[in-house]
Design a protein around this motif. Sequence first.
Motif, PDB file in Angstrom:
ATOM      1  N   MET A   1       0.833  -1.193   0.000  1.00 50.78           N
ATOM      2  CA  MET A   1       0.000   0.000   0.000  1.00 50.78           C
ATOM      3  C   MET A   1       0.874   1.252   0.000  1.00 50.78           C
ATOM      4  N   ASP A   2       0.558   2.199  -0.845  1.00 49.22           N
ATOM      5  CA  ASP A   2       1.320   3.436  -0.928  1.00 49.22           C
ATOM      6  C   ASP A   2       0.551   4.528  -0.204  1.00 49.22           C
ATOM      7  N   GLN A   3       0.608   4.510   1.132  1.00 48.54           N
ATOM      8  CA  GLN A   3      -0.164   5.448   1.912  1.00 48.54           C
ATOM      9  C   GLN A   3       0.509   6.807   1.976  1.00 48.54           C
ATOM     10  N   PRO A   4      -0.271   7.902   1.988  1.00 50.18           N
ATOM     11  CA  PRO A   4       0.309   9.234   2.136  1.00 50.18           C
ATOM     12  C   PRO A   4       0.919   9.386   3.512  1.00 50.18           C
ATOM     13  N   ASN A   5       2.225   9.736   3.551  1.00 51.57           N
ATOM     14  CA  ASN A   5       2.930   9.928   4.821  1.00 51.57           C
ATOM     15  C   ASN A   5       2.821   8.703   5.721  1.00 51.57           C
ATOM     16  N   GLY A   6       2.692   7.521   5.119  1.00 53.73           N
ATOM     17  CA  GLY A   6       2.646   6.292   5.897  1.00 53.73           C
ATOM     18  C   GLY A   6       1.323   6.047   6.596  1.00 53.73           C
ATOM     19  N   ARG A   7       0.326   6.912   6.376  1.00 51.49           N
ATOM     20  CA  ARG A   7      -0.957   6.761   7.070  1.00 51.49           C
ATOM     21  C   ARG A   7      -1.934   5.907   6.255  1.00 51.49           C
ATOM     22  N   LEU A   8      -2.788   5.188   6.956  1.00 50.84           N
ATOM     23  CA  LEU A   8      -3.779   4.325   6.319  1.00 50.84           C
ATOM     24  C   LEU A   8      -4.950   5.179   5.838  1.00 50.84           C
ATOM     25  N   ARG A   9      -5.309   5.029   4.549  1.00 51.37           N
ATOM     26  CA  ARG A   9      -6.412   5.792   3.975  1.00 51.37           C
ATOM     27  C   ARG A   9      -7.737   5.114   4.304  1.00 51.37           C
ATOM     28  N   VAL A  10      -8.608   5.837   5.008  1.00 55.09           N
ATOM     29  CA  VAL A  10      -9.861   5.267   5.513  1.00 55.09           C
ATOM     30  C   VAL A  10     -11.047   5.958   4.835  1.00 55.09           C
ATOM     31  N   PHE A  11     -12.018   5.129   4.423  1.00 61.39           N
ATOM     32  CA  PHE A  11     -13.285   5.650   3.882  1.00 61.39           C
ATOM     33  C   PHE A  11     -14.413   5.198   4.800  1.00 61.39           C
ATOM     34  N   LEU A  12     -15.310   6.124   5.140  1.00 65.46           N
ATOM     35  CA  LEU A  12     -16.416   5.843   6.057  1.00 65.46           C
ATOM     36  C   LEU A  12     -17.741   5.871   5.313  1.00 65.46           C
ATOM     37  N   LEU A  13     -18.571   4.855   5.546  1.00 65.26           N
ATOM     38  CA  LEU A  13     -19.885   4.765   4.910  1.00 65.26           C
ATOM     39  C   LEU A  13     -20.937   4.402   5.939  1.00 65.26           C
ATOM     40  N   ASP A  14     -21.947   5.270   6.068  1.00 64.57           N
ATOM     41  CA  ASP A  14     -23.082   4.989   6.952  1.00 64.57           C
ATOM     42  C   ASP A  14     -24.218   5.899   6.535  1.00 64.57           C
ATOM     43  N   ASP A  15     -25.437   5.345   6.459  1.00 60.87           N
ATOM     44  CA  ASP A  15     -26.561   6.190   6.036  1.00 60.87           C
ATOM     45  C   ASP A  15     -27.071   7.084   7.162  1.00 60.87           C
TER      46      ASP A  15
ATOM     47  N   MET B   1     -14.656   4.645  -4.515  1.00 56.98           N
ATOM     48  CA  MET B   1     -13.587   3.695  -4.204  1.00 56.98           C
ATOM     49  C   MET B   1     -13.067   2.964  -5.433  1.00 56.98           C
ATOM     50  N   ARG B   2     -13.870   2.915  -6.506  1.00 59.08           N
ATOM     51  CA  ARG B   2     -13.385   2.319  -7.751  1.00 59.08           C
ATOM     52  C   ARG B   2     -12.394   3.241  -8.471  1.00 59.08           C
ATOM     53  N   ASN B   3     -12.401   4.510  -8.095  1.00 63.27           N
ATOM     54  CA  ASN B   3     -11.553   5.480  -8.783  1.00 63.27           C
ATOM     55  C   ASN B   3     -10.476   6.098  -7.893  1.00 63.27           C
ATOM     56  N   ASN B   4     -10.467   5.741  -6.627  1.00 62.42           N
ATOM     57  CA  ASN B   4      -9.510   6.303  -5.685  1.00 62.42           C
ATOM     58  C   ASN B   4      -8.999   5.211  -4.753  1.00 62.42           C
ATOM     59  N   PRO B   5      -7.701   5.230  -4.428  1.00 61.58           N
ATOM     60  CA  PRO B   5      -7.159   4.193  -3.542  1.00 61.58           C
ATOM     61  C   PRO B   5      -7.672   4.334  -2.119  1.00 61.58           C
ATOM     62  N   VAL B   6      -8.124   3.219  -1.559  1.00 61.56           N
ATOM     63  CA  VAL B   6      -8.611   3.152  -0.174  1.00 61.56           C
ATOM     64  C   VAL B   6      -7.953   1.948   0.489  1.00 61.56           C
ATOM     65  N   ASP B   7      -7.428   2.141   1.691  1.00 65.26           N
ATOM     66  CA  ASP B   7      -6.786   1.046   2.415  1.00 65.26           C
ATOM     67  C   ASP B   7      -7.739   0.348   3.380  1.00 65.26           C
ATOM     68  N   LEU B   8      -8.683   1.111   3.945  1.00 66.77           N
ATOM     69  CA  LEU B   8      -9.612   0.552   4.927  1.00 66.77           C
ATOM     70  C   LEU B   8     -10.992   1.173   4.733  1.00 66.77           C
TER      71      LEU B   8
ATOM     72  N   PRO C   1     -10.256  -3.466  -0.263  1.00 66.47           N
ATOM     73  CA  PRO C   1      -9.418  -2.990   0.842  1.00 66.47           C
ATOM     74  C   PRO C   1      -9.699  -3.808   2.101  1.00 66.47           C
ATOM     75  N   ALA C   2      -9.005  -3.512   3.169  1.00 66.10           N
ATOM     76  CA  ALA C   2      -9.391  -4.054   4.469  1.00 66.10           C
ATOM     77  C   ALA C   2     -10.785  -3.526   4.801  1.00 66.10           C
ATOM     78  N   VAL C   3     -11.586  -4.354   5.487  1.00 63.89           N
ATOM     79  CA  VAL C   3     -12.984  -3.983   5.740  1.00 63.89           C
ATOM     80  C   VAL C   3     -13.347  -4.255   7.191  1.00 63.89           C
ATOM     81  N   ILE C   4     -13.908  -3.238   7.843  1.00 69.92           N
ATOM     82  CA  ILE C   4     -14.524  -3.388   9.161  1.00 69.92           C
ATOM     83  C   ILE C   4     -15.983  -2.971   9.009  1.00 69.92           C
TER      84      ILE C   4
END
Length: 245
Positions: free
Chosen positions: A1-15, A49-56, A79-82
Motif C-alpha cells: 500500500m502506498d499510503q500518504p505519509n505512511g498513514r492508512l487511507r480510511v473511507f467511512l460509509l453509513d446512512d 472507491m473504484r476510482n480512488n485508492p482506499v486502504d480501509l 481494501p481491508a474492511v470493518i
Amino acid sequence: MDQPNGRLRVFLLDDDPVMLRVLYTYLQTDGRLIVIGTETDSVRALQYMRNNPVDLLISDIVMEGFDGISLVKSMQPRPAVILVTAYTERAMDAFDIQVDDCIPKPVDYARLAEAINRVISKATYSEAFGRGFLFVKDVKEGFDAKIVFADVGLVKSDKNYVCFHLSDKRKVKTRTTLRELMSILPRNIFIQAHRSYAVNIHKVIKFSRAMRQFYLLDYDIPLSIGAEYLDDFVKAYYPSEKMGN
C-alpha cells in the motif's frame, strides 16, 4: 500500500449522518489514519472507491438499497474492511465474506481500536514477510529493530508487550500483544505453544508429546506446551507424518 505519509487511507460509509460524524471525529485522533472520504450513499461510495485508492473501509451493513455486504462483494481489489451493524444476525453474513471484523452498534471504541490495530499491523508487515523479516519499535532503546525470522527462537508475551528472543541472546521488546502478532506472523514459521509464548518451529530440536515439552536450539531448559496448543504443535513439528512418543 502506498499510503500518504505512511498513514492508512480510511473511507467511512453509513446512512446515518450522525454516526458518520462520530466515527470521523474519533478517527481524527489517530495519527496513523487519514479519513479520505465519508458517504451516506453506498452507490456513490462504490463509485468513489473504484476510482480512488482506499486502504480501509468502515461501513454500516444495513442501508437502503445497496447494503454493506453487497458493496464489499462488488469491490475488486478489496481494501481491508470493518463492518458495523445494529443487527447481530447480520454478523455471520459479514464473516462469511471474510471481512477483517464486524462490530455491533452502538460501537465499542475499544473494540474498534483493536480491529484497526490488526489492520495496520497487517498492512505494515505484509511486504516484510516476503523478505523474511520485519521492523518493530524497540521500546527500550527507541530504535526500529530489524527482526529476522530465522534469528528468532521464542516470542514471549508480557502483558501489552512481546519480547523477541534472538539467537545471539539479544532480546527486543515491542508494544503489541501476542494475539495481534500471531494474526500476522507467517504460520509456516511460528506456532503458538502456550498462552504466553510462541516459537520458531524450525528451532525446535527435541519434543516429547507425553511430557508436553520441547527444547529450542540454544536454550538449555525445556519449555511446556499448553494442552489446547498440543495438536497444532504436533502437526507443525511433524509436517508429513504423525509420531507419538
